[in-house]
Motif scaffolding. Structure first.
Motif: not given
Lengths: 121, 496
Positions: B393-395, B400-406, B428-435, B470-477
């Motif tokens: 969520l934070i990206g 995976a969140g990183f890829v789409s935010k990119w 993303s900063v706000l997400a960092l706080i609530y997560v 799967l979300s991790l896989i999407v993030g890596l690959w």
């Protein structure tokens, strides 16, 4: 239609909100139906379409004059929409009955009060 | 046989739901639902393959020509969404077995699965159809069932009822707006088929006819769709509805329902209206961007202020929807790719997170921050899944969140909206706080009282991890989903 929308927003009684929702959708039905009307030559209003073998814009009446007929498509659409709207009302009322059982009231304000008290206590 | 695939996708859950009604109290309805959703997943994968290979797949119901009958039309965009929805559906159906058993009275099980399958029928129908009025009808099928599914959470908390009614009223108003918009379009184009409508509208716009009617139709559709996809500030129904629904329902609905709403918006804005018309002439671009940006910030702050973890996730969903809207409102290829990717990623991440919370509900029975304290040691797998989802969520890079935010940031910079890029970062900063607040409670705080809590059942943890993994896989690959998303974006932009 807009009366219904107003009611949905302004009324605090859940039953009244449901009724307003019904009004709102009935307004939309009328909107669709009214756009189907073909007024022809302003003397003859369109009538129900009768299949005369080929899609025709007009068919002859008994006196042999051509009569325009209304576009049937919106009517058909509204048959579906009426079913949908009835089901919405049914689900809404079912939930309201459940709310009444759980809270003992159908006034939104009172329910909000009860929930606020619960959150504090 | 393969030519009948599109209609199978709708008929399976429709009749499957009907049959589920007649299936006793035991495990049978659940097994049936799992079977049906499994077949649906296979069908949608096959369809996706067909689309990638041969381009657009069209299916005419009853073989009526498209101007009279209803036609299904699958291109790269909705093929992608179909796979996402039916995959999440399959996983959360497996998950639902145990979770629903514990949250809903036994004798209601078959009703639950009947509604569950009908809900999927509605969602897939909206996605697959090429007929504007059909969209409305299926929209109502999916909404009506979801109202009832949410209200089924009443056994645990009676607020589920009020949440569901609020959703019902707002949702019906939204759907009525959509119906009105479609009505205006029907009035001037005389057709309900989306492609036909597109051509007719282009003609009318070029001729400068019916300007006001088109404007009114556009406004009604935009407002109605915004309610349905819970775009800020029309989101008031969502947080409570997600919070009080049964866990499996929260997972499924959060991952799919609003996504399909977003898909509808993309379909209406890009396919029915000319994209250049809706985004530039009607300045929907500015309008959506402004609301989405405010939405990211406001919902982020709201999420920080909550104590109920499910509500935190609900608010964060709202923020993520704002990202997706931003992506397509940027109206360039990268933005649209980013938002399509984010539909997939967010479905995986948020689905996984709601499911992991469902495991907590199953074992602990409550999901306030204080209930989660110290669970990191007692339910290591569940909580690890939650944390990984949170990072997504934070990206965080490699998720995976990183890829789409990119892609979103890239799209924003490309079209010169540097403010939007800044808001994405700030979000993303706000997400960092609530997560972080949740993670801190999980790993670093001692519980108030010692309770014996063990890991949730295998089937539930397993499903949660499939989604998160799967979300991790999407993030890596990210190549494969990125290609799919890009071809979807190109299909949408190329349509105009």
């Amino acid at each position: 239609m807009m009366i219904g929308l107003y009611g949905v927003i302004a009324k605090r009684n859940m039953i009244k909100q449901a009724i307003s929702l019904g009004l709102f959708s009935t307004g939309i039905f009328l909107f669709y139906i009214s756009m189907a009307v073909i007024s022809g030559n302003f003397v003859e209003m369109g009538t129900a379409p009768i299949w005369v073998g080929e899609p025709a814009k007009a068919y002859e009446n008994t006196a042999g004059r051509m009569i325009p007929y209304d576009n049937p498509l919106p009517h058909v659409l509204m048959l579906t929409a009426i079913v949908v709207s009835v089901s919405i009302l049914a689900v809404a009322l079912a939930i309201i009955v459940n709310i009444r059982r759980a809270y003992g009231t159908v006034e939104e304000d009172e329910i909000l009060d009860i929930e606020a008290q619960e959150a504090e206590g | 046989m393969t030519s009948q695939l599109p209609v199978l996708l709708i008929i399976l859950p429709l009749f499957g739901g009907l049959f589920a009604l007649f299936m006793g109290k035991g495990l049978l309805p659940w097994m049936w639902a799992t079977l049906v959703t499994g077949v649906m997943l296979v069908v949608s994968l096959l369809l996706f393959g067909q689309v990638q290979e041969h381009g657009v797949v069209e299916y005419l119901l009853g073989n009526w020509p498209p101007e009279y009958g209803i036609g299904y039309r699958i291109d790269a965009m909705n093929g992608f969404i179909l796979v996402v929805v039916s995959f999440i559906a399959f996983i959360s159906t497996i998950y639902a077995g145990k979770s629903v058993d514990s949250e809903i009275p036994r004798d209601r099980g078959r009703l639950f699965y009947a509604l569950w399958l009908l809900f999927l029928c509605g969602l897939l129908g909206i996605t697959i159809t090429g007929d504007a009025f059909n969209v409305y009808v299926l929209l109502e099928i999916s909404s009506l069932t979801v109202y009832a599914l949410i209200a089924m959470g009443k056994g645990r908390d009676r607020r589920a009822l009020t949440a569901s009614l609020r959703y019902l009223i707002l949702g019906s108003v939204g759907a009525s707006f959509i119906l009105l918009g479609i009505g205006y379009l029907l009035m001037i184009t005389g057709t309900l088929n989306m492609m036909d409508m597109h051509e007719q509208l282009q003609l009318l716009i070029a001729q400068g006819k019916y300007e006001k009617t088109i404007l009114v139709a556009f406004a009604f559709l935009l407002v109605g769709l915004s309610i349905k996809m819970a775009l800020f500030p029309l989101h008031m129904w969502l947080p409570n509805a997600y919070t009080y629904a049964p866990s499996a329902v929260s997972g499924l609905v959060a991952a799919t329902a609003t996504k399909v709403g977003v898909y509808m918006a993309i379909r209406f804005l890009f396919t029915i209206f000319e994209p250049s018309f809706s985004f530039i002439e009607m300045s929907a671009s500015q309008c959506l961007l402004v609301f989405a940006c405010i939405g990211v910030v406001v919902t982020g702050i709201q999420a920080i202020r909550q104590d109920n973890v499910k509500t935190i996730l609900a608010y964060s969903s709202l923020g993520q929807i704002c990202y997706i809207v931003m992506g397509f409102a940027l109206y360039n290829e990268d933005g649209l790719t980013g938002s399509t990717m984010h539909i997939l990623n967010h479905a995986l991440i948020k689905g996984g997170m709601f499911l992991s919370l469902g495991c907590v509900v199953y074992k602990v029975g409550a999901i306030h921050l204080k209930d989660l304290r110290g669970l990191g040691r007692k339910m290591p797998f569940t909580m690890a899944a939650f944390t990984m989802g949170g990072l997504g969520l934070i990206g965080f890079p490699l998720t995976a969140g990183f890829v789409s935010k990119w892609f979103l940031v890239k799209g924003a910079l490309e079209s010169g909206h540097w403010m939007v890029a800044a808001v994405i970062m700030f979000g993303s900063v706000l997400a960092l706080i609530y997560v972080w607040r949740v993670v801190e409670a999980i790993y670093f705080q001692e519980p108030e009282e010692e309770k014996e809590v063990t890991e949730a059942p295998f089937s539930m943890v397993w499903c949660t991890w499939i989604l998160i993994g799967l979300s991790l896989i999407v993030g890596l690959w990210a190549t494969l989903p990125e290609e799919a998303a890009r071809s979807a974006a190109q299909a949408m932009l190329g349509a105009g």
